[in-house]
Design a protein around this motif. Sequence first.
Motif, PDB file in Angstrom:
ATOM      1  N   LYS A  49     -12.782   2.097  -8.701  1.00 39.05           N
ATOM      2  CA  LYS A  49     -13.515   1.935  -7.379  1.00 39.05           C
ATOM      3  C   LYS A  49     -12.864   0.698  -6.542  1.00 39.05           C
ATOM      4  O   LYS A  49     -12.603  -0.263  -7.443  1.00 39.05           O
ATOM      5  N   GLY A  50     -12.730   0.673  -5.364  1.00 42.14           N
ATOM      6  CA  GLY A  50     -12.281  -0.476  -4.477  1.00 42.14           C
ATOM      7  C   GLY A  50     -11.145  -0.242  -3.861  1.00 42.14           C
ATOM      8  O   GLY A  50     -10.925  -0.367  -2.647  1.00 42.14           O
ATOM      9  N   ARG A  51      -9.933  -0.051  -4.674  1.00 44.39           N
ATOM     10  CA  ARG A  51      -8.395   0.052  -3.972  1.00 44.39           C
ATOM     11  C   ARG A  51      -7.735   1.418  -3.884  1.00 44.39           C
ATOM     12  O   ARG A  51      -6.922   1.690  -3.131  1.00 44.39           O
ATOM     13  N   THR A  58      -8.497   5.475  -2.323  1.00 44.31           N
ATOM     14  CA  THR A  58      -9.324   6.328  -1.483  1.00 44.31           C
ATOM     15  C   THR A  58      -8.665   7.617  -1.394  1.00 44.31           C
ATOM     16  O   THR A  58      -7.405   8.084  -1.209  1.00 44.31           O
ATOM     17  N   SER A 100       0.773  -1.125   0.168  1.00 48.42           N
ATOM     18  CA  SER A 100       0.016   0.061   0.014  1.00 48.42           C
ATOM     19  C   SER A 100       0.866   1.236   0.024  1.00 48.42           C
ATOM     20  O   SER A 100       2.006   1.178   0.338  1.00 48.42           O
ATOM     21  N   TYR A 149     -14.961   8.433  -8.150  1.00 48.55           N
ATOM     22  CA  TYR A 149     -13.918   7.351  -8.841  1.00 48.55           C
ATOM     23  C   TYR A 149     -14.733   7.012  -9.943  1.00 48.55           C
ATOM     24  O   TYR A 149     -15.860   6.417 -10.148  1.00 48.55           O
ATOM     25  N   ASP A 193     -15.498   3.984 -12.501  1.00 49.37           N
ATOM     26  CA  ASP A 193     -15.718   2.679 -12.202  1.00 49.37           C
ATOM     27  C   ASP A 193     -14.544   1.654 -12.043  1.00 49.37           C
ATOM     28  O   ASP A 193     -14.695   0.759 -11.266  1.00 49.37           O
ATOM     29  N   SER A 194     -13.696   1.948 -13.095  1.00 52.38           N
ATOM     30  CA  SER A 194     -12.572   0.945 -13.211  1.00 52.38           C
ATOM     31  C   SER A 194     -11.526   1.233 -11.941  1.00 52.38           C
ATOM     32  O   SER A 194     -10.871   0.533 -11.958  1.00 52.38           O
ATOM     33  N   ASN A 196      -2.975  -2.745  -2.323  1.00 57.26           N
ATOM     34  CA  ASN A 196      -2.989  -3.620  -3.159  1.00 57.26           C
ATOM     35  C   ASN A 196      -2.249  -3.552  -4.322  1.00 57.26           C
ATOM     36  O   ASN A 196      -3.088  -3.916  -5.618  1.00 57.26           O
TER      37      ASN A 196
END
Length: 124
Positions: A65-67, A69, A17, A60, A62-63, A85
């Motif tokens: 989103k998730g990792r 912030t 990270s 964000y 869509d591609s 990650n």
Amino acid sequence: QVQLVESGGRLVQAGGSLRLSCSSSGRSFIRYAISWFRQAPGKERTFIAAIDASGESTYYPDSMKGRFTISRDSAKNTVFLQIANLRPEETAVYYCNADTQFPITSAYLGGNYWGQGTQVTVSS
């Protein structure tokens, strides 16, 4: 006008990270929406995330989103990008950008003000 300075880029192992910072010494920083982009060698610049001037709204694609912030500390005139990650293909120069408008589309190309970038290298 606003001047931006990115920092925090370094060599990191895959799966690790990182937190990048975008700072400004000027008072006008608080009036701008701030976005993060990255550009890998030989590739186009890619939009990662944006936060509005108040720090209350984020966007964000869509591609992304998730990792990723994005967050803002107005008292420190700094916007952060936390990346989890990390993957080797994410090796790139990461840039922050300032705009008077808050973007709400993944096709956003950035506003008028760019920092010099910070290098992130992810080893496999």
